[in-house]
Design a protein around this motif. Structure first.
Motif, PDB file in Angstrom:
ATOM      1  N   GLY A  88       0.796  -1.223   0.000  1.00  0.00           N
ATOM      2  CA  GLY A  88       0.000   0.000   0.000  1.00  0.00           C
ATOM      3  C   GLY A  88       0.828   1.272   0.000  1.00  0.00           C
ATOM      4  N   VAL A  89       2.152   1.157  -0.121  1.00  0.00           N
ATOM      5  CA  VAL A  89       3.032   2.326  -0.090  1.00  0.00           C
ATOM      6  C   VAL A  89       3.220   2.853  -1.509  1.00  0.00           C
ATOM      7  CG1 VAL A  89       5.341   3.164   0.464  1.00  0.00           C
ATOM      8  CG2 VAL A  89       4.224   1.495   1.953  1.00  0.00           C
ATOM      9  N   SER A  90       3.105   4.181  -1.676  1.00  0.00           N
ATOM     10  CA  SER A  90       3.304   4.796  -2.981  1.00  0.00           C
ATOM     11  C   SER A  90       4.655   5.497  -3.086  1.00  0.00           C
ATOM     12  CB  SER A  90       2.186   5.794  -3.278  1.00  0.00           C
ATOM     13  OG  SER A  90       2.122   6.804  -2.276  1.00  0.00           O
ATOM     14  N   SER A  91       5.171   6.032  -1.988  1.00  0.00           N
ATOM     15  CA  SER A  91       6.486   6.677  -1.999  1.00  0.00           C
ATOM     16  C   SER A  91       7.059   6.671  -0.596  1.00  0.00           C
ATOM     17  CB  SER A  91       6.398   8.115  -2.527  1.00  0.00           C
ATOM     18  OG  SER A  91       5.681   8.932  -1.618  1.00  0.00           O
ATOM     19  N   ALA A  92       8.383   6.763  -0.520  1.00  0.00           N
ATOM     20  CA  ALA A  92       9.041   6.787   0.788  1.00  0.00           C
ATOM     21  C   ALA A  92      10.391   7.478   0.671  1.00  0.00           C
ATOM     22  CB  ALA A  92       9.220   5.368   1.333  1.00  0.00           C
ATOM     23  N   THR A  93      10.666   8.345   1.608  1.00  0.00           N
ATOM     24  CA  THR A  93      12.000   8.936   1.747  1.00  0.00           C
ATOM     25  C   THR A  93      12.472   8.678   3.169  1.00  0.00           C
ATOM     26  OG1 THR A  93      11.089  11.098   2.355  1.00  0.00           O
ATOM     27  CG2 THR A  93      11.572  10.719   0.028  1.00  0.00           C
ATOM     28  N   VAL A  94      13.721   8.326   3.308  1.00  0.00           N
ATOM     29  CA  VAL A  94      14.279   7.990   4.617  1.00  0.00           C
ATOM     30  C   VAL A  94      15.588   8.749   4.790  1.00  0.00           C
ATOM     31  CG1 VAL A  94      15.121   6.163   6.123  1.00  0.00           C
ATOM     32  CG2 VAL A  94      13.247   5.690   4.537  1.00  0.00           C
ATOM     33  N   LYS A  95      15.739   9.415   5.917  1.00  0.00           N
ATOM     34  CA  LYS A  95      16.981  10.100   6.258  1.00  0.00           C
ATOM     35  C   LYS A  95      17.582   9.411   7.484  1.00  0.00           C
ATOM     36  CE  LYS A  95      15.587  14.616   4.452  1.00  0.00           C
ATOM     37  NZ  LYS A  95      16.593  14.642   3.374  1.00  0.00           N
ATOM     38  N   ALA A  96      18.849   9.060   7.385  1.00  0.00           N
ATOM     39  CA  ALA A  96      19.519   8.374   8.492  1.00  0.00           C
ATOM     40  C   ALA A  96      20.861   9.038   8.747  1.00  0.00           C
ATOM     41  CB  ALA A  96      19.721   6.899   8.165  1.00  0.00           C
ATOM     42  N   GLU A  97      21.199   9.200  10.023  1.00  0.00           N
ATOM     43  CA  GLU A  97      22.517   9.708  10.386  1.00  0.00           C
ATOM     44  C   GLU A  97      22.955   9.069  11.692  1.00  0.00           C
ATOM     45  OE1 GLU A  97      22.747  13.873  11.735  1.00  0.00           O
ATOM     46  OE2 GLU A  97      20.611  13.962  11.311  1.00  0.00           O
ATOM     47  N   PHE A  98      24.259   9.012  11.884  1.00  0.00           N
ATOM     48  CA  PHE A  98      24.798   8.406  13.091  1.00  0.00           C
ATOM     49  C   PHE A  98      24.917   9.463  14.172  1.00  0.00           C
ATOM     50  CE2 PHE A  98      25.983   5.301   9.940  1.00  0.00           C
ATOM     51  CZ  PHE A  98      25.803   4.097  10.614  1.00  0.00           C
ATOM     52  N   ALA A  99      24.313   9.181  15.323  1.00  0.00           N
ATOM     53  CA  ALA A  99      24.232  10.170  16.405  1.00  0.00           C
ATOM     54  C   ALA A  99      25.543  10.335  17.157  1.00  0.00           C
ATOM     55  CB  ALA A  99      23.135   9.764  17.387  1.00  0.00           C
ATOM     56  N   GLN A 100      26.434   9.346  17.078  1.00  0.00           N
ATOM     57  CA  GLN A 100      27.710   9.423  17.798  1.00  0.00           C
ATOM     58  C   GLN A 100      28.623  10.385  17.057  1.00  0.00           C
ATOM     59  OE1 GLN A 100      28.597   7.668  20.710  1.00  0.00           O
ATOM     60  NE2 GLN A 100      30.382   8.997  20.699  1.00  0.00           N
ATOM     61  N   SER A 101      28.483  11.698  17.318  1.00  0.00           N
ATOM     62  CA  SER A 101      29.215  12.694  16.537  1.00  0.00           C
ATOM     63  C   SER A 101      30.722  12.635  16.811  1.00  0.00           C
ATOM     64  CB  SER A 101      28.686  14.095  16.822  1.00  0.00           C
ATOM     65  OG  SER A 101      28.791  14.392  18.206  1.00  0.00           O
ATOM     66  N   ILE A 102      31.122  12.322  18.041  1.00  0.00           N
ATOM     67  CA  ILE A 102      32.542  12.151  18.367  1.00  0.00           C
ATOM     68  C   ILE A 102      32.796  10.658  18.539  1.00  0.00           C
ATOM     69  CG2 ILE A 102      34.406  12.693  19.948  1.00  0.00           C
ATOM     70  CD1 ILE A 102      33.394  15.081  18.393  1.00  0.00           C
ATOM     71  N   ALA A 103      33.439  10.077  17.548  1.00  0.00           N
ATOM     72  CA  ALA A 103      33.621   8.622  17.527  1.00  0.00           C
ATOM     73  C   ALA A 103      35.045   8.262  17.934  1.00  0.00           C
ATOM     74  CB  ALA A 103      33.333   8.077  16.137  1.00  0.00           C
ATOM     75  N   PRO A 104      35.229   7.495  19.016  1.00  0.00           N
ATOM     76  CA  PRO A 104      36.564   7.008  19.360  1.00  0.00           C
ATOM     77  C   PRO A 104      37.075   6.050  18.288  1.00  0.00           C
ATOM     78  CG  PRO A 104      34.893   5.950  20.730  1.00  0.00           C
ATOM     79  CD  PRO A 104      34.186   7.009  19.946  1.00  0.00           C
ATOM     80  N   ALA A 105      38.368   6.107  18.024  1.00  0.00           N
ATOM     81  CA  ALA A 105      38.936   5.313  16.938  1.00  0.00           C
ATOM     82  C   ALA A 105      40.315   4.790  17.320  1.00  0.00           C
ATOM     83  CB  ALA A 105      39.027   6.151  15.664  1.00  0.00           C
ATOM     84  N   PHE A 106      40.673   3.675  16.696  1.00  0.00           N
ATOM     85  CA  PHE A 106      41.973   3.047  16.918  1.00  0.00           C
ATOM     86  C   PHE A 106      42.451   2.447  15.604  1.00  0.00           C
ATOM     87  CE2 PHE A 106      44.337  -0.920  17.704  1.00  0.00           C
ATOM     88  CZ  PHE A 106      45.451  -0.391  18.360  1.00  0.00           C
ATOM     89  N   THR A 107      43.700   2.677  15.266  1.00  0.00           N
ATOM     90  CA  THR A 107      44.260   2.077  14.057  1.00  0.00           C
ATOM     91  C   THR A 107      45.649   1.517  14.318  1.00  0.00           C
ATOM     92  OG1 THR A 107      45.322   4.095  13.212  1.00  0.00           O
ATOM     93  CG2 THR A 107      43.024   3.737  12.602  1.00  0.00           C
ATOM     94  N   LEU A 108      46.004   0.542  13.519  1.00  0.00           N
ATOM     95  CA  LEU A 108      47.380   0.071  13.393  1.00  0.00           C
ATOM     96  C   LEU A 108      47.885   0.539  12.044  1.00  0.00           C
ATOM     97  CD1 LEU A 108      46.987  -3.604  14.668  1.00  0.00           C
ATOM     98  CD2 LEU A 108      47.824  -1.626  15.964  1.00  0.00           C
ATOM     99  N   GLY A 109      49.167   0.864  11.956  1.00  0.00           N
ATOM    100  CA  GLY A 109      49.649   1.378  10.689  1.00  0.00           C
ATOM    101  C   GLY A 109      51.125   1.160  10.470  1.00  0.00           C
TER     102      GLY A 109
END
Length: 205
Positions: free
Chosen positions: A116-137
C-alpha cells in the motif's frame, strides 16, 4: 580516551612547529573518501596528527523485500590522532577521535503493491558525533624527512543511527513509518563499528 587526547593537545601546546622534530603532510584516500593529514612529530616514537576525509556517493538499486531504494551517502570526518611508534620504526599505533558527520538519504520506488506504499523517503545519520577510533599502521619512521608512505587499518565506534521516514500510501499508513524506521535502524545498527582503511604518500620537513 579523552585524557589521551587532552594530553596530546597539551604536548602540542608546549611544542611549536619550529621545535618539533618533523612536520609532515599526507594526502590520503580510503574507505571514507579522500582527504589529507598534517602531522607534528616530536621524536621517533610520538607524533600528533590532524586531518580530514570526505566522501559523497550515490548508489542505485538497493533492494529490500518490499521496495528498491536509491541512496545518497555523505561522509565528512575531521579527525585527531596520537601516533605512537613503540619501536621507533615503521610500525605504529594510533589512538584518537573522529568528529563524524555521516548521513544517508534513501528514496524508495517499485514498492510491493500489497504494502500500500506509494512513496518513501528515509533520512539516516549516526548520532555518535565524536567517535573514538583506533588504528594500526605502517609508515616512514617519524624522524625521517622527505617523501614516504602511510598506511592505516582499524575501526571507529559510530554509535546507533537516528532514522526519520516519510511515507505516502495509497491506503492508510498507520504504523508503516514506524515499521520502516525500525527496519532501517536495525539494518544500519549492524555498522555501529565502522572500518578505517587509509593510504597515502607523505612528505616531511
Amino acid at each position: 580516551m579523552r585524557t589521551l587526547i587532552l594530553s596530546a593537545i597539551a604536548i602540542a601546546s608546549f611544542s611549536s612547529i619550529s621545535h618539533a622534530a618533523t612536520f609532515g603532510v599526507t594526502p590520503q584516500v580510503g574507505l571514507a573518501g579522500a582527504g589529507a593529514t598534517v602531522q607534528w612529530g616530536f621524536n621517533e616514537y610520538l607524533a600528533l596528527s590532524a586531518g580530514y576525509t570526505g566522501l559523497d556517493r550515490s548508489i542505485s538499486d538497493v533492494k529490500t523485500d518490499d521496495a528498491t531504494y536509491d541512496a545518497d551517502i555523505s561522509i565528512k570526518n575531521p579527525q585527531l590522532f596520537v601516533n605512537w611508534a613503540p619501536f621507533g620504526g615503521h610500525f605504529r599505533m594510533s589512538f584518537g577521535v573522529v568528529a563524524q558527520n555521516s548521513k544517508v538519504d534513501l528514496v524508495g520506488r517499485d514498492f510491493d503493491p500489497a504494502s500500500g506504499v506509494s512513496s518513501a523517503t528515509v533520512k539516516a545519520e549516526f548520532a555518535q558525533s565524536i567517535a573514538p577510533a583506533f588504528t594500526l599502521g605502517w609508515e616512514t619512521p617519524l624522524d625521517k624527512v622527505g617523501f614516504g608512505y602511510h598506511f592505516s587499518i582499524g575501526a571507529m565506534y559510530a554509535g546507533k543511527p537516528e532514522v526519520d521516514a516519510n511515507i505516502q500510501c495509497t491506503i492508510t499508513c498507520v504504523g508503516l513509518e514506524q515499521d520502516e524506521e525500525r527496519k532501517i535502524e536495525d539494518e544500519l545498527s549492524k555498522y555501529k563499528v565502522l572500518p578505517i582503511l587509509q593510504a597515502g604518500v607523505l612528505y616531511r620537513l
